[in-house]
Every structure is written in C-alpha cells, then in structure tokens.
Motif scaffolding. Structure first.
Motif, mmCIF file in Angstrom:
data_model
loop_
_atom_site.group_PDB
_atom_site.id
_atom_site.type_symbol
_atom_site.label_atom_id
_atom_site.label_comp_id
_atom_site.label_asym_id
_atom_site.label_seq_id
_atom_site.Cartn_x
_atom_site.Cartn_y
_atom_site.Cartn_z
ATOM 1 N N GLU A 154 39.083 41.393 38.522
ATOM 2 C CA GLU A 154 37.934 41.297 39.434
ATOM 3 C C GLU A 154 36.791 40.528 38.773
ATOM 4 O OE1 GLU A 154 35.594 44.152 42.534
ATOM 5 O OE2 GLU A 154 35.577 44.727 40.436
ATOM 6 N N ARG A 155 36.531 40.810 37.485
ATOM 7 C CA ARG A 155 35.460 40.096 36.772
ATOM 8 C C ARG A 155 35.806 38.616 36.608
ATOM 9 N NH1 ARG A 155 35.308 44.818 33.606
ATOM 10 N NH2 ARG A 155 36.559 43.835 31.985
ATOM 11 N N LEU A 156 37.087 38.333 36.321
ATOM 12 C CA LEU A 156 37.539 36.965 36.075
ATOM 13 C C LEU A 156 37.503 36.105 37.342
ATOM 14 C CD1 LEU A 156 38.863 35.254 33.718
ATOM 15 C CD2 LEU A 156 41.041 35.809 34.791
ATOM 16 N N ILE A 157 38.088 36.622 38.421
ATOM 17 C CA ILE A 157 38.190 35.856 39.669
ATOM 18 C C ILE A 157 36.885 35.890 40.458
ATOM 19 C CG2 ILE A 157 39.414 35.648 41.875
ATOM 20 C CD1 ILE A 157 41.846 36.877 40.545
ATOM 21 N N GLY A 158 36.244 37.055 40.498
ATOM 22 C CA GLY A 158 35.022 37.221 41.285
ATOM 23 C C GLY A 158 35.343 37.451 42.748
ATOM 24 N N PRO A 159 34.363 37.979 43.506
ATOM 25 C CA PRO A 159 34.607 38.291 44.918
ATOM 26 C C PRO A 159 35.013 37.075 45.749
ATOM 27 C CG PRO A 159 32.363 38.931 44.244
ATOM 28 C CD PRO A 159 33.037 38.310 43.059
ATOM 29 N N ASN A 160 34.430 35.911 45.476
ATOM 30 C CA ASN A 160 34.773 34.698 46.233
ATOM 31 C C ASN A 160 36.199 34.246 45.936
ATOM 32 O OD1 ASN A 160 32.329 34.555 47.550
ATOM 33 N ND2 ASN A 160 31.394 33.254 45.982
#
Length: 194
Positions: free
Chosen positions: A158-164
C-alpha cells in the motif's frame, strides 16, 4: 496429466482479476486494524482449499440441481461482467457484510467470501467448462501463493503503490476481466442452443 502453460496462465490471470487481492489491500488493512493481526498462512490455505474443493464438488452440486456447466458458465460470465464494471467504474453493485471479530478475521470475511467468494467460485466452474482441471488447480495454487505474499506484505504494498496506483491496477484488471467475461459468454451461449 496434460499441463498447458497457456491455460495455466490464462486461468491464473482470470482468478487473479476476480479475486482482486491488490484491489482488496485497503480492506485487508482495515481488517488488520480491527483484528490486530491476520493469519496470512491460514487465510491463504483455507481460501485455496475452498476453491479446490468447489472445483470438484461444484460440478456434482450442479448435476444434483440439474444445471449444466455451460449454463453455469454463462451465469458466471454475467457475474464477471458486473465485477469488471465495479472495478472499471469504481462503483459498488454488491455490498459485503464485513462484521467479524478478531478471532475469525483470517477466515471470515478474508478467506471466505473476500478471496474465495461467489465471483471466484463461479469463475472456477466457468473455467472448468473451457480448461483442463489440472491446469486450473495449478492456477489456484499460484494464486494462493500470490495471496499469501500480498497478505504478508499488504502494508508495504500500500505504501509502495499508493491509493492512485491501486485504483489504476483495479481499472486495468477490470478491462481484462470484462474481455474475459465477453469471451466466456460467447463460447458457452452457443452450446446452449445446439
């Protein structure tokens, strides 16, 4: 045993898109916050067992209620179509009840119905109409391994990819799933009128 890499890859991609483990990362994070801890191994193994058992028993169950695989595959194509629409348009057509306590969070709602839910179980029988069973089992096992890795590293992903990034991945897999649903529908609807 007649292993076919193309069938394994296609079945893997279809199941991966339907299970949508990457798109479910926000739900997994919420469950982890509510429950405190998720048993990734248990959730992945139970989901895998449910899928493989349904792959074998689902056929007999259909025969028992008098429904053929082609009809089920057409119904499955509709479900895949609506799941794909949810992914592409960012809408919710089907709402899950997600009230589970800390003890059962790994099994309910994570292993079932989030991972091995109506979409993936219907997909398994739909795939069975098209592919050899051993190729589908290999695809399920690969998906279970991917699910385990994602569950173990969900916070990092989640931190790596991010919400977008998660939204973009959901939309890409939504389009793939939509194409697969149309193909599945077209291949099996003909069989119903022969």
């Amino acid at each position: 045993m007649d292993f076919d890499l193309k069938q394994i890859f296609t079945a893997f991609m279809v199941l991966f898109a339907v299970i949508d483990i990457i798109g479910n990362i926000p739900i997994i994070i919420d469950l982890r916050k509510k429950a405190g801890h998720i048993q990734s191994e248990k959730a992945a193994i139970i989901a895998g067992i449910i899928m493989v058992v349904f792959l074998f028993v689902g056929q007999r169950l259909l025969n028992f209620i008098g429904v053929d695989v082609n009809s089920f595959a057409v119904a499955g194509a509709f479900i895949l179509f609506f799941i794909a629409l949810e992914m592409i348009l960012g809408i919710t057509l089907y709402k899950e009840d997600d009230d589970g306590d800390a003890i059962t969070a790994s099994v309910f709602p994570l292993a079932f119905p989030l991972i091995a839910g109506p979409g993936s179980l219907t997909t398994l029988l739909s795939l069975r109409a098209e592919f050899l069973i051993e190729n589908i089992i290999v695809a399920v096992i690969i998906n279970v391994l991917v699910i385990y890795v994602v569950l173990k590293t969900s916070a990092k992903i989640e931190r790596l990819i991010g919400p977008n990034g998660i939204k973009i991945i959901r939309k890409i897999f939504g389009v793939i799933l939509l194409a697969i649903a149309v193909k599945l529908f077209a291949a099996n609807i003909k069989e119903l009128f022969i």
